[in-house]
Design a protein around this motif. Structure first.
Motif, PDB file in Angstrom:
ATOM      1  N   THR A  96       0.839  -1.192   0.000  1.00 23.93           N
ATOM      2  CA  THR A  96       0.000   0.000   0.000  1.00 23.93           C
ATOM      3  C   THR A  96       0.875   1.243   0.000  1.00 23.93           C
ATOM      4  O   THR A  96       1.752   1.382   0.861  1.00 23.93           O
ATOM      5  CB  THR A  96      -0.916   0.028   1.230  1.00 23.93           C
ATOM      6  N   VAL A  97       0.635   2.120  -0.964  1.00 22.99           N
ATOM      7  CA  VAL A  97       1.367   3.382  -1.026  1.00 22.99           C
ATOM      8  C   VAL A  97       0.509   4.487  -0.416  1.00 22.99           C
ATOM      9  O   VAL A  97      -0.719   4.502  -0.592  1.00 22.99           O
ATOM     10  CB  VAL A  97       1.763   3.721  -2.481  1.00 22.99           C
ATOM     11  N   SER A  98       1.157   5.385   0.306  1.00 22.96           N
ATOM     12  CA  SER A  98       0.459   6.536   0.890  1.00 22.96           C
ATOM     13  C   SER A  98       1.433   7.705   0.969  1.00 22.96           C
ATOM     14  O   SER A  98       2.633   7.521   0.740  1.00 22.96           O
ATOM     15  CB  SER A  98      -0.094   6.199   2.282  1.00 22.96           C
TER      16      SER A  98
ATOM     17  N   THR B 221       6.461  13.466   2.139  1.00 20.89           N
ATOM     18  CA  THR B 221       6.911  12.100   2.384  1.00 20.89           C
ATOM     19  C   THR B 221       5.933  11.101   1.779  1.00 20.89           C
ATOM     20  O   THR B 221       4.716  11.280   1.867  1.00 20.89           O
ATOM     21  CB  THR B 221       7.042  11.851   3.902  1.00 20.89           C
ATOM     22  N   VAL B 222       6.515  10.069   1.183  1.00 23.77           N
ATOM     23  CA  VAL B 222       5.726   8.962   0.648  1.00 23.77           C
ATOM     24  C   VAL B 222       6.137   7.683   1.383  1.00 23.77           C
ATOM     25  O   VAL B 222       7.297   7.532   1.779  1.00 23.77           O
ATOM     26  CB  VAL B 222       5.920   8.825  -0.878  1.00 23.77           C
ATOM     27  N   TYR B 223       5.160   6.818   1.577  1.00 20.73           N
ATOM     28  CA  TYR B 223       5.383   5.580   2.315  1.00 20.73           C
ATOM     29  C   TYR B 223       5.011   4.374   1.449  1.00 20.73           C
ATOM     30  O   TYR B 223       4.188   4.475   0.544  1.00 20.73           O
ATOM     31  CB  TYR B 223       4.522   5.557   3.583  1.00 20.73           C
ATOM     32  N   LEU B 224       5.588   3.238   1.775  1.00 21.80           N
ATOM     33  CA  LEU B 224       5.193   1.983   1.148  1.00 21.80           C
ATOM     34  C   LEU B 224       5.089   0.947   2.257  1.00 21.80           C
ATOM     35  O   LEU B 224       6.100   0.543   2.836  1.00 21.80           O
ATOM     36  CB  LEU B 224       6.196   1.537   0.086  1.00 21.80           C
ATOM     37  N   GLN B 225       3.873   0.536   2.558  1.00 17.70           N
ATOM     38  CA  GLN B 225       3.635  -0.527   3.523  1.00 17.70           C
ATOM     39  C   GLN B 225       3.630  -1.851   2.766  1.00 17.70           C
ATOM     40  O   GLN B 225       2.821  -2.026   1.845  1.00 17.70           O
ATOM     41  CB  GLN B 225       2.304  -0.320   4.234  1.00 17.70           C
ATOM     42  N   MET B 226       4.523  -2.740   3.148  1.00 19.70           N
ATOM     43  CA  MET B 226       4.663  -4.017   2.461  1.00 19.70           C
ATOM     44  C   MET B 226       4.323  -5.143   3.434  1.00 19.70           C
ATOM     45  O   MET B 226       4.988  -5.286   4.469  1.00 19.70           O
ATOM     46  CB  MET B 226       6.084  -4.186   1.928  1.00 19.70           C
TER      47      MET B 226
END
Length: 121
Positions: free
Chosen positions: A68-70, A77-82
């Protein structure tokens, strides 16, 4: 000068989770799309997911439901929940952003230095 700094990579067991972060800094006027790409050893760099400033996302089919990208626009800031990571997710993950710097009219593409994610038991 604009920099993207990634963090959060590392070693994780199959089935585990990691959260990557990428913060943009410098003379930023505005940021368009931000996102993540990955490059496994011996392979080309592929799209993982992107997200616009309005929250619209594009994601690779193979990772839908697990990644999930947010983003936090206030923090640039960008995040990637893996989640449910697999050995085949092992790669260097690169942050990417379309950035307009102060005093310049056009957006340009900026890349982070990459962060290694290793999925192994």
């Amino acid at each position: 000068q604009v920099q993207l700094v990634e963090s959060g990579g590392g070693l994780v067991q199959p089935g585990g989770s990691l959260r990557l972060s990428c913060a943009a800094s410098g003379s930023i006027a505005s940021i368009g799309a931000m996102g993540w790409y990955r490059q496994a050893p011996g392979k080309q760099r592929d799209l993982v997911a992107t997200i616009t400033s309005g929250g619209s996302t594009v994601q690779a089919d193979s990772m839908k439901g697990r990644f999930t990208v947010s983003r936090d626009n206030a923090k640039n800031t960008v995040y990637l929940q893996m989640n449910s990571l697999k050995p085949e997710d092992t790669a260097v993950y690169y942050c990417n952003a379309e950035v307009r710097t102060t005093g310049f009219p056009r957006y340009r593409e900026v890349w982070g230095q990459g962060t290694l994610v290793t999925v192994s038991s």
